[in-house]
Motif scaffolding. Structure first.
Motif, PDB file in Angstrom:
ATOM      1  N   SER A   1      51.727  14.081 -61.284  1.00  0.00           N
ATOM      2  CA  SER A   1      50.592  13.235 -61.425  1.00  0.00           C
ATOM      3  C   SER A   1      49.287  14.231 -61.370  1.00  0.00           C
ATOM      4  O   SER A   1      49.379  14.903 -60.372  1.00  0.00           O
ATOM      5  N   ARG A   2      48.205  13.524 -61.810  1.00  0.00           N
ATOM      6  CA  ARG A   2      46.941  14.566 -61.927  1.00  0.00           C
ATOM      7  C   ARG A   2      45.905  13.600 -62.196  1.00  0.00           C
ATOM      8  O   ARG A   2      45.856  12.450 -62.410  1.00  0.00           O
ATOM      9  N   TYR A   3      44.614  14.132 -61.842  1.00  0.00           N
ATOM     10  CA  TYR A   3      43.333  13.366 -61.728  1.00  0.00           C
ATOM     11  C   TYR A   3      43.081  12.980 -63.327  1.00  0.00           C
ATOM     12  O   TYR A   3      43.365  13.956 -64.107  1.00  0.00           O
ATOM     13  N   HIS A   4      42.359  11.982 -63.664  1.00  0.00           N
ATOM     14  CA  HIS A   4      41.878  11.617 -64.881  1.00  0.00           C
ATOM     15  C   HIS A   4      40.591  10.942 -64.870  1.00  0.00           C
ATOM     16  O   HIS A   4      40.243  10.615 -63.975  1.00  0.00           O
ATOM     17  N   ALA A   5      39.881  11.261 -66.060  1.00  0.00           N
ATOM     18  CA  ALA A   5      38.649  10.884 -66.240  1.00  0.00           C
ATOM     19  C   ALA A   5      38.767   9.421 -66.459  1.00  0.00           C
ATOM     20  O   ALA A   5      39.648   8.837 -67.079  1.00  0.00           O
ATOM     21  N   TRP A   6      37.867   8.313 -66.073  1.00  0.00           N
ATOM     22  CA  TRP A   6      37.887   7.003 -66.335  1.00  0.00           C
ATOM     23  C   TRP A   6      37.843   6.611 -67.707  1.00  0.00           C
ATOM     24  O   TRP A   6      38.324   5.782 -68.180  1.00  0.00           O
ATOM     25  N   GLN A   7      37.179   7.710 -68.487  1.00  0.00           N
ATOM     26  CA  GLN A   7      37.065   7.377 -70.047  1.00  0.00           C
ATOM     27  C   GLN A   7      38.550   7.270 -70.665  1.00  0.00           C
ATOM     28  O   GLN A   7      38.692   6.814 -71.607  1.00  0.00           O
ATOM     29  N   GLU A   8      39.413   8.031 -70.012  1.00  0.00           N
ATOM     30  CA  GLU A   8      40.843   8.098 -70.628  1.00  0.00           C
ATOM     31  C   GLU A   8      41.323   6.834 -70.659  1.00  0.00           C
ATOM     32  O   GLU A   8      42.209   6.247 -71.522  1.00  0.00           O
ATOM     33  N   VAL A   9      41.242   6.012 -69.356  1.00  0.00           N
ATOM     34  CA  VAL A   9      41.516   4.715 -69.312  1.00  0.00           C
ATOM     35  C   VAL A   9      40.916   3.705 -70.244  1.00  0.00           C
ATOM     36  O   VAL A   9      41.558   3.116 -71.013  1.00  0.00           O
ATOM     37  N   ILE A  10      39.550   3.904 -70.502  1.00  0.00           N
ATOM     38  CA  ILE A  10      38.767   3.199 -71.384  1.00  0.00           C
ATOM     39  C   ILE A  10      39.456   3.526 -72.927  1.00  0.00           C
ATOM     40  O   ILE A  10      39.664   2.608 -73.679  1.00  0.00           O
ATOM     41  N   ASP A  11      39.548   4.810 -73.266  1.00  0.00           N
ATOM     42  CA  ASP A  11      39.955   5.220 -74.522  1.00  0.00           C
ATOM     43  C   ASP A  11      41.370   4.556 -74.996  1.00  0.00           C
ATOM     44  O   ASP A  11      41.797   4.168 -75.708  1.00  0.00           O
TER      45      ASP A  11
ATOM     46  N   LEU B   1      40.353   8.849 -59.564  1.00  0.00           N
ATOM     47  CA  LEU B   1      41.210   8.274 -60.145  1.00  0.00           C
ATOM     48  C   LEU B   1      42.310   9.257 -60.598  1.00  0.00           C
ATOM     49  O   LEU B   1      42.186  10.228 -61.162  1.00  0.00           O
ATOM     50  N   MET B   2      43.348   8.691 -60.293  1.00  0.00           N
ATOM     51  CA  MET B   2      44.845   9.560 -60.415  1.00  0.00           C
ATOM     52  C   MET B   2      45.801   8.494 -61.177  1.00  0.00           C
ATOM     53  O   MET B   2      46.119   7.557 -60.664  1.00  0.00           O
ATOM     54  N   LEU B   3      46.417   8.915 -62.427  1.00  0.00           N
ATOM     55  CA  LEU B   3      47.397   8.090 -63.001  1.00  0.00           C
ATOM     56  C   LEU B   3      48.771   8.691 -62.627  1.00  0.00           C
ATOM     57  O   LEU B   3      48.833   9.758 -62.507  1.00  0.00           O
ATOM     58  N   ALA B   4      49.741   7.722 -62.584  1.00  0.00           N
ATOM     59  CA  ALA B   4      51.108   8.062 -62.084  1.00  0.00           C
ATOM     60  C   ALA B   4      51.936   8.853 -63.182  1.00  0.00           C
ATOM     61  O   ALA B   4      51.914   8.360 -64.307  1.00  0.00           O
ATOM     62  N   GLY B   5      52.108  10.195 -62.767  1.00  0.00           N
ATOM     63  CA  GLY B   5      53.368  11.038 -63.543  1.00  0.00           C
ATOM     64  C   GLY B   5      54.488  10.846 -63.378  1.00  0.00           C
ATOM     65  O   GLY B   5      55.176  10.164 -62.729  1.00  0.00           O
ATOM     66  N   ASN B   6      55.154  12.239 -63.072  1.00  0.00           N
ATOM     67  CA  ASN B   6      56.580  12.244 -62.648  1.00  0.00           C
ATOM     68  C   ASN B   6      57.762  11.349 -63.335  1.00  0.00           C
ATOM     69  O   ASN B   6      57.561  11.307 -64.536  1.00  0.00           O
ATOM     70  N   TRP B   7      58.212  10.407 -62.728  1.00  0.00           N
ATOM     71  CA  TRP B   7      59.306   9.656 -63.077  1.00  0.00           C
ATOM     72  C   TRP B   7      58.772   8.260 -63.710  1.00  0.00           C
ATOM     73  O   TRP B   7      59.419   7.754 -64.397  1.00  0.00           O
ATOM     74  N   MET B   8      57.297   8.066 -63.565  1.00  0.00           N
ATOM     75  CA  MET B   8      56.920   6.891 -63.844  1.00  0.00           C
ATOM     76  C   MET B   8      56.586   6.530 -65.375  1.00  0.00           C
ATOM     77  O   MET B   8      57.065   5.421 -65.611  1.00  0.00           O
ATOM     78  N   PRO B   9      56.372   7.564 -66.189  1.00  0.00           N
ATOM     79  CA  PRO B   9      56.337   7.222 -67.540  1.00  0.00           C
ATOM     80  C   PRO B   9      57.782   6.988 -68.126  1.00  0.00           C
ATOM     81  O   PRO B   9      57.852   6.255 -68.933  1.00  0.00           O
ATOM     82  N   GLN B  10      58.645   7.702 -67.462  1.00  0.00           N
ATOM     83  CA  GLN B  10      59.842   7.446 -68.056  1.00  0.00           C
ATOM     84  C   GLN B  10      60.318   5.912 -67.669  1.00  0.00           C
ATOM     85  O   GLN B  10      60.980   5.322 -68.145  1.00  0.00           O
ATOM     86  N   LEU B  11      60.044   5.556 -66.361  1.00  0.00           N
ATOM     87  CA  LEU B  11      60.585   4.034 -65.694  1.00  0.00           C
ATOM     88  C   LEU B  11      59.614   3.282 -66.797  1.00  0.00           C
ATOM     89  O   LEU B  11      60.364   2.123 -67.331  1.00  0.00           O
TER      90      LEU B  11
END
Length: 260
Positions: A195-205, A168-178
């Motif tokens: 963008s970096r890898y994330h633990a699924w628990q971060e999505v749950i939280d 799992l990777m959540l979008a970084g770079n310009w995406m949070p700004q958009l």
């Protein structure tokens, strides 16, 4: 955008927009099986990196025949495209390319994207046109800001943009700004950071109210196919976005993963 289509001598193996790009010679070669599932692609990338094998190659013979004045490349991700160091090595070691200028792009924010348009315009000899393009984009951005600036923080939907599925990777770079510009809360990512890898628990939280599935390099049919794996994640069905049918598959390759 800059009206330089007729001056482009070659493109990379990934270039598919505008449609005329398909008619240009391909200057790079991918050594990864892009048709494999996302988990298999990740494993293949890691294996080749461990073994010192290239992920991509440059068709130096083609470049010698074309003798380009300018090469626009990227210095952002060694996995997504040809490494900047490989491009500069190919140019510096080839006498026929001694006069070729290399301009690397490494945007991490929306401001960087606009700045890169100016840099390309300057390098390609059309700085005036580049300024016009940037000014038009800035006006469009301002219209979005005006439409969303008064949304209270507690009313901004929590949005998770999934840039890779396994791992799992959540979008970084310009995406949070958009997302912020669009009136959303971007979650466990930071604007301006890669963008970096994330633990699924971060999505749950985070408990996202909207999930946008946009794997890097995949078109819409491929994204829909790969997104099925998310249903196997623990707690998937309990997420607000899933309960309220607010999970969307999009063509990230066309609209979000590329800085342009």
């Amino acid at each position: 955008m800059l009206g330089l289509g007729d001056r482009i001598a070659a493109v990379s193996h990934e270039c598919d927009y505008p449609p005329e790009a398909a008619e240009k010679p391909r200057g790079t070669i991918c050594r990864i099986d892009a048709a494999a599932p996302s988990g298999a692609i990740d494993e293949e990338v890691r294996r080749r990196i461990r073994q010192g094998l290239p992920l991509y190659e440059i068709d130096v013979d083609l470049l010698v025949r074309l003798r380009p004045d300018l090469i626009v490349t990227q210095a952002q991700c060694d996995v997504c495209a040809v490494r900047f160091e490989d491009v500069t090595a190919a140019v510096s070691s080839t006498p026929e390319l001694a006069a070729t200028r290399v301009v690397p792009l490494n945007p991490a924010s929306l401001d960087d994207v606009l700045r890169d348009i100016r840099r390309i315009g300057e390098a390609a000899g059309c700085p005036g046109r580049a300024e016009e393009v940037v000014a038009d984009l800035q006006r469009r951005i301002a219209r979005v800001q005006a439409a969303t600036r008064d949304i209270p923080s507690h009313q901004k939907p929590r949005v998770a943009c999934i840039e890779w599925i396994e791992p799992l990777m959540l979008a970084g770079n310009w995406m949070p700004q958009l997302l912020d510009l669009a009136g959303a809360a971007p979650g466990p990512t930071t604007a301006g950071e890669h963008s970096r890898y994330h633990a699924w628990q971060e999505v749950i939280d985070f408990q996202p109210e909207v999930i946008v599935v946009m794997p890097c390099g995949f078109d819409l049919p491929r994204t829909i196919q790969e997104a099925a794996a998310l249903r196997e994640q623990p707690g998937w069905s309990d997420l607000p976005a899933v309960r309220n049918s607010r999970v969307f598959a999009v063509d990230g390759n066309a609209y979000f993963n590329r800085a342009g």
